[in-house]
Each structure stands twice: as structure tokens, then as C-alpha cells.
Design a protein around this motif. Structure first.
Motif, PDB file in Angstrom:
ATOM      1  N   THR A  42     -12.348   6.633   3.335  1.00 17.54           N
ATOM      2  CA  THR A  42     -13.572   6.072   2.769  1.00 17.54           C
ATOM      3  C   THR A  42     -14.226   5.095   3.738  1.00 17.54           C
ATOM      4  O   THR A  42     -13.647   4.740   4.768  1.00 17.54           O
ATOM      5  CB  THR A  42     -13.278   5.318   1.448  1.00 17.54           C
ATOM      6  N   VAL A  43     -15.431   4.640   3.377  1.00 17.03           N
ATOM      7  CA  VAL A  43     -16.118   3.636   4.205  1.00 17.03           C
ATOM      8  C   VAL A  43     -15.385   2.306   4.181  1.00 17.03           C
ATOM      9  O   VAL A  43     -15.549   1.474   5.067  1.00 17.03           O
ATOM     10  CB  VAL A  43     -17.573   3.431   3.725  1.00 17.03           C
ATOM     11  N   TYR A  44     -14.555   2.096   3.140  1.00 14.79           N
ATOM     12  CA  TYR A  44     -13.802   0.840   3.040  1.00 14.79           C
ATOM     13  C   TYR A  44     -12.698   0.785   4.086  1.00 14.79           C
ATOM     14  O   TYR A  44     -12.335  -0.274   4.572  1.00 14.79           O
ATOM     15  CB  TYR A  44     -13.174   0.700   1.642  1.00 14.79           C
ATOM     16  N   GLU A  45     -12.107   1.936   4.404  1.00 11.74           N
ATOM     17  CA  GLU A  45     -10.993   2.095   5.343  1.00 11.74           C
ATOM     18  C   GLU A  45      -9.702   1.465   4.819  1.00 11.74           C
ATOM     19  O   GLU A  45      -8.629   2.030   4.942  1.00 11.74           O
ATOM     20  CB  GLU A  45     -11.327   1.531   6.729  1.00 11.74           C
ATOM     21  N   LYS A  46      -9.806   0.275   4.224  1.00  7.28           N
ATOM     22  CA  LYS A  46      -8.638  -0.372   3.623  1.00  7.28           C
ATOM     23  C   LYS A  46      -8.862  -0.546   2.129  1.00  7.28           C
ATOM     24  O   LYS A  46     -10.001  -0.763   1.689  1.00  7.28           O
ATOM     25  CB  LYS A  46      -8.383  -1.731   4.270  1.00  7.28           C
ATOM     26  N   PHE A  90       0.832  -1.204   0.000  1.00  6.73           N
ATOM     27  CA  PHE A  90       0.000   0.000   0.000  1.00  6.73           C
ATOM     28  C   PHE A  90       0.869   1.257   0.000  1.00  6.73           C
ATOM     29  O   PHE A  90       0.545   2.256  -0.639  1.00  6.73           O
ATOM     30  CB  PHE A  90      -0.924   0.020   1.218  1.00  6.73           C
ATOM     31  N   GLY A  91       1.976   1.186   0.733  1.00  3.79           N
ATOM     32  CA  GLY A  91       2.872   2.333   0.800  1.00  3.79           C
ATOM     33  C   GLY A  91       3.617   2.588  -0.497  1.00  3.79           C
ATOM     34  O   GLY A  91       4.047   3.716  -0.772  1.00  3.79           O
ATOM     35  N   GLN A  92       3.786   1.540  -1.325  1.00  5.51           N
ATOM     36  CA  GLN A  92       4.504   1.683  -2.597  1.00  5.51           C
ATOM     37  C   GLN A  92       3.616   2.278  -3.688  1.00  5.51           C
ATOM     38  O   GLN A  92       4.113   2.858  -4.640  1.00  5.51           O
ATOM     39  CB  GLN A  92       5.024   0.315  -3.058  1.00  5.51           C
ATOM     40  N   TYR A  93       2.310   2.114  -3.547  1.00  7.67           N
ATOM     41  CA  TYR A  93       1.377   2.671  -4.538  1.00  7.67           C
ATOM     42  C   TYR A  93       1.100   4.129  -4.180  1.00  7.67           C
ATOM     43  O   TYR A  93       0.197   4.443  -3.401  1.00  7.67           O
ATOM     44  CB  TYR A  93       0.079   1.871  -4.544  1.00  7.67           C
ATOM     45  N   THR A  94       1.879   5.018  -4.722  1.00  7.23           N
ATOM     46  CA  THR A  94       1.698   6.450  -4.476  1.00  7.23           C
ATOM     47  C   THR A  94       1.224   7.119  -5.761  1.00  7.23           C
ATOM     48  O   THR A  94       1.811   6.925  -6.831  1.00  7.23           O
ATOM     49  CB  THR A  94       3.002   7.104  -3.999  1.00  7.23           C
TER      50      THR A  94
END
Length: 555
Positions: A267-271, A245-249
């Protein structure tokens, strides 16, 4: 600038775009008609896929090709370079032929498949866990232990149950002897018999407990190892996911970056859902911003066979998805002026509802296409609000609804008693409803029944999916009215009332495989959705008469 910049942009030839004006604003991603420039770009890319693309990927378009069939969403982004030259970028969603590296297509936001990348190394560690778990789960001693435990647990239950029946019979016999006052056996001996039965029962249970405890102990040794490995694998997998997740900027035109975790935390998804960041449009915008290219317009189309669950047609254009792309594009398109969201425009303005019947208990209306049944979040105008104004101070009570795009008959109650009575008829499915639809191509056969279970597409609401595992039963009867060269008229009788049922059953390849004309979700947009609730039959809540209404529509 990206080292492959010149390889990734396809410049238009002057004759291709002569006289075509640029759009004043960038495409609204979630509801659009492809701009002429994106249509030219898409046609060019489709020609490349058909004639020049040589990778071993089975789109399902060649019956002689082997391998798993995987259709793909492709995207084109019309861009302008610093010299003012126009061209387009191409991208695909996910991977293509097992890799991210293709000459004509922009790279991913982050390539987790790069050799010796942290993802590859961590993936190998996770695979090692998988192999060790598989080895333990297939161990002969473990399998025998599980089998023995299952076998002897079943035997113990049967033997103990049989003994209980035997004890019960003995108890009944002792009771009979006492009541008959027979002197064959003394009360003292009867008590001894009872105690002996109880002793044998305890010994039987202890014997089986000892056997089962030994088997459980042996089985638990394996289970503990397996669960320990699974728990460690889960921890490492979660850590790897957070690292990814940190690599997708993602960039926007102001040069501001946000990673997946921070984008979806709002968002409502949070993740982030699986596959977030791998869709075509974020890849295209990322590449444009990295290379000082100005985004002009975009479009996405499906290439290949239709998938089994969702409705995707070869070469048809589709909007960006809501679940994965909307939060990302909210950041990436910040500061870029977008076309107006058509879904926020009240297309029913100036269209009147027609009153087909009215008394002191109910009112039957013919709803025009594009008018909501009840107020929406953005648009308040609806059958409810119009009747509220007309019937004031009587409160209209909505019994059932039609999709905004669908026209036709609606019954609305005026009293709570009438509402309850009418609603019960809908719940018990005694109300008769018939729809008329104009389909986008001729269909085979004269009539039939479609039984395809449906559920919501969690990644792209409000779209629906065919799902045989988790979907709710959805059944539609249909009958051909008229078959033309390019269209067909049919009557639909929905035997269940699922969201978008008729639209899905018409469009899906396992249904009629012919989207309703004007279906902007499962087919192609037109002046309107050609679906009309033509007939409605129910029992009047007060008179108990059968009420039948029919309103024709000329498609």
C-alpha cells in the motif's frame, strides 16, 4: 477449532430468524445497509451491553460512573456452522476495560497483553528506559545546568549588545572630533581609544565564552546520556513493532495467511498504521476461518458517548475504516463474493442538469444530487463531461465544486479570462453562497455561528475530524427555517470552504449535533443527501454586474 468456540458464538432462536432469507453475497465492508440478520444480532448484542456487561468500562452512558470515557466500535458477524446453524460472533475494536479477554467476544488476532508474552517483557524493558530518561530529565543538577545556561546565555547577549552600543557611541564621538578638527585629543590617542574598545570587546566575549562553554559542557553530559537512552529506546521499540507485525497473521477462506508487514508493504502506507489489526471486523473473520464458520454478513456500530474529534453516534452503524482495515480485508475476503460497491454505481444516470443562465462567458447550472462535479476515478459522468458534450468545441472551465451527493447551483466559465475573474472571487470570499439542509432532528436556537476547525481523517478518508491543534479554520453561519417534530430545516452560509464542512458542522456534537438527513458518512443513509446549494451570488466577469441565482428545493 478454538477451545472457546461454543462460548463465542450466539445461535439465533428459530423464531428470531423465521422467514428471513440469507443474503446472496457477503456485505461490502466500506458502504452497506445492515442486513436484517445483522440488525437482529446487533440489537441482541446491544441488549447484552446495556443489561449484562459487567466489566468496569466507562462508555459515557452513565453519568454516575467514574473513569475516562471511551466509546467503542463493536462488530457482529453472522455465521453458519458446518451443520447449517446460524448464529453471530461479537467483537470490539482495540481493548475493552483494559483487556482482550471477555466471555462473549472473540479473541484478538494476536493478544499482546498475555502474561509473560514477549510483548510484555519487551514493554517492561522499554518502560525501564522511560523511567531512566525521566530520572535524568528531572535530575536537580541537570535542571540547574539548563536553567543556568539559559540565564547566562541571556545575560551574555544583553551585556554584549550593551557594549556594542557603547562602542558605537565612542566611535561616533571620535568621528565628530576628527570632522570638527579639534586638537583636544590627537589622532594617535583616538586610535588608541579605538584599539582599547576592541580589546575590551574581545575580552568580554572570551569571558562569556568561557562561562558558557563550562555550562554547555556540564549540560551536554546529561544531554548525551538522555539522547543515547532515547536512541536505544527507539531502536528497541522499532524492533518490537516489527516483531509484533510478524505476529499479526491474517487468514482467508482458502487458509492463506499474510502478516501485517506484508499486507501494508503493498500500500501507499508501506508500514501498518497504529492499531492496524485491532479493529472488530478482522477479529471476527479470523475467528470464523479458524473455526470453520462461514461468514454470511457483518455490521459495526458505535456504543457510547461521541468522541471529541470524529462523528460517531450511539448505536449508529458504520462501515469498516479505509486506512487500517481496507488492506487487511482485501486479503481476508479474497475469494468471497461481495455485494456490489454502491460507490461505483452512477446514481445520477437519468438525472438532468438544468441550465439557469448562459451567455458567451459563463454558464450557471443546477446540479442534481449524486452527480459528480468533475470526473472521478471510477465514474466519468459529471457536470464537466456533460457540459463538454453540450458546449463542444468550447471547453468548460470548472470554477468551484459541490460534493457528489449535494445538489444545487454551480457556475462554470467558458473562457480563461472569465475563469480567472470568477476564481478570484471565490479565493477572496466575495462570492455569496447559501445552502438549504434538512437535519435529522430538531435543533435548539434560531441562528448562530459554528467555528470548528477540520482536517482529514488519515486513517479513514474521506471522513473529516474536528481538530483544534492541526485543523484548518472552518466557520459556518446558520439560521433555522422550520422546526418539526423529528427534523429541522436550516439555511447554511459557509464562510470558509473546507471539505464536508456543512456536513461535519451539522453532525458534530460541538456543532448542531444533528446530521443532515441522508448523510451516509456522518449520519444515516436515505434516498439522498438533503443538502442543496440554493443561492449563488457573484460579479459577472465581463459586465461587472452582480448576478444572483436562487433555486428552491422541496425537502
Amino acid at each position: 477449532m478454538h477451545k472457546n468456540f461454543k462460548n463465542k458464538i450466539t445461535y439465533f432462536k428459530p423464531e428470531q430468524i423465521k422467514g428471513i432469507p440469507l443474503p446472496e453475497k457477503f456485505t461490502f465492508p466500506f458502504y452497506y445497509e445492515p442486513h436484517t440478520l445483522t440488525q437482529i444480532a446487533a440489537e441482541d448484542l446491544q441488549n447484552y451491553l446495556e443489561n449484562e456487561f459487567s466489566e468496569n468500562h466507562n462508555f459515557g452512558l452513565d453519568e454516575t460512573q467514574d473513569g475516562l470515557i471511551i466509546g467503542k466500535m463493536f462488530g457482529v458477524l453472522v455465521v453458519q456452522d458446518l451443520e447449517g446453524n446460524l448464529g453471530y460472533l461479537s467483537a470490539f475494536s482495540g481493548k475493552l476495560a483494559g483487556t482482550n479477554d471477555h466471555e462473549k467476544f472473540v479473541p484478538p488476532v494476536f493478544d499482546m497483553l498475555t502474561e509473560n508474552s514477549f510483548f510484555k517483557k519487551e514493554e517492561e524493558i522499554l518502560n525501564a528506559f522511560n523511567r531512566e530518561i525521566e530520572k535524568l530529565e528531572s535530575d536537580e543538577n541537570y535542571l540547574k545546568s539548563k536553567s543556568d545556561l539559559e540565564k547566562y546565555t541571556k545575560e551574555s547577549i544583553e551585556e554584549i549588545s550593551t557594549f556594542k552600543i557603547w562602542m558605537k557611541a565612542n566611535k561616533a564621538e571620535r568621528k565628530r572630533i576628527r570632522q570638527a578638527n579639534e586638537k583636544i585629543i590627537s589622532d594617535k590617542d583616538l586610535v588608541k581609544q579605538s584599539n582599547l574598545d576592541q580589546f575590551k570587546f574581545r575580552m568580554l566575549k572570551e569571558s562569556w565564552n568561557q562561562v558558557l562553554n563550562e555550562l554547555n559542557k556540564k549540560n551536554d553530559e546529561f544531554e548525551t546520556q538522555i539522547q543515547s537512552l532515547k536512541s536505544e529506546r527507539k531502536t528497541k521499540s522499532s524492533a518490537l513493532q516489527n516483531q509484533l507485525f510478524g505476529q499479526y497473521t491474517f487468514l482467508n477462506q482458502a487458509g492463506k495467511t499474510k502478516d501485517l508487514a506484508s499486507i501494508f508493504s503493498e500500500t501507499v502506507y508501506e508500514k501498518p498504521p497504529a492499531g492496524a489489526g485491532e479493529c472488530a471486523t478482522p477479529k471476527l473473520l479470523q475467528y470464523a476461518f479458524l473455526n470453520d464458520l462461514k461468514p454470511i454478513a457483518f455490521a459495526e456500530f458505535w456504543w457510547g458517548s461521541s468522541p471529541k474529534s470524529e462523528v460517531r453516534k450511539h448505536k449508529h452503524f458504520y462501515p469498516a475504516c479505509n486506512g487500517k482495515c481496507r488492506p487487511i480485508l482485501k486479503h481476508m475476503l479474497k475469494g468471497i463474493e461481495l455485494e456490489k460497491n454502491p460507490l461505483l454505481q452512477n446514481l445520477a444516470e437519468g438525472k438532468d442538469i438544468q441550465i439557469e443562465f448562459e451567455d458567451e462567458f459563463l454558464i450557471v447550472v443546477n446540479k442534481p444530487a449524486d452527480l459528480l462535479s468533475v470526473p472521478g476515478i471510477e465514474i466519468q459522468d459529471s457536470v464537466y463531461t456533460r457540459l463538454q458534450e453540450r458546449l463542444n468545441p468550447v471547453e468548460p472551465l470548472i470554477v468551484h465544486r459541490l460534493d457528489m451527493a449535494t445538489s444545487g447551483l454551480l457556475v462554470v466559465a467558458k473562457t480563461k479570462k472569465a475563469h480567472h475573474f470568477l476564481q478570484n472571487q471565490f479565493i477572496k470570499k466575495t462570492v455569496k453562497k447559501r445552502y438549504l439542509a434538512l437535519l435529522s432532528k430538531p435543533v435548539e436556537g434560531e441562528e448562530g455561528e459554528i467555528d470548528l476547525p477540520l482536517r482529514g481523517d488519515f486513517d479513514d478518508r474521506p471522513r473529516q475530524l474536528v481538530c483544534f491543534e492541526h485543523g484548518k479554520k472552518a466557520v459556518t453561519k446558520w439560521k433555522l427555517v422550520e422546526r418539526n417534530e423529528n427534523t429541522a430545516k436550516v439555511h447554511f452560509w459557509p464562510l470558509t470552504g473546507r471539505t464536508h464542512q456543512l456536513r461535519m458542522h451539522a453532525a458534530h456534537e460541538l456543532g448542531l449535533n444533528a446530521p443532515i438527513v441522508g448523510d451516509d458518512l456522518y449520519g444515516k443513509p436515505a434516498d439522498r443527501l438533503h443538502l442543496h446549494a440554493a443561492e449563488l451570488e457573484f460579479v459577472h466577469p465581463e459586465t461587472r454586474e452582480t448576478m444572483r441565482f436562487e433555486v428552491k428545493e422541496d425537502f
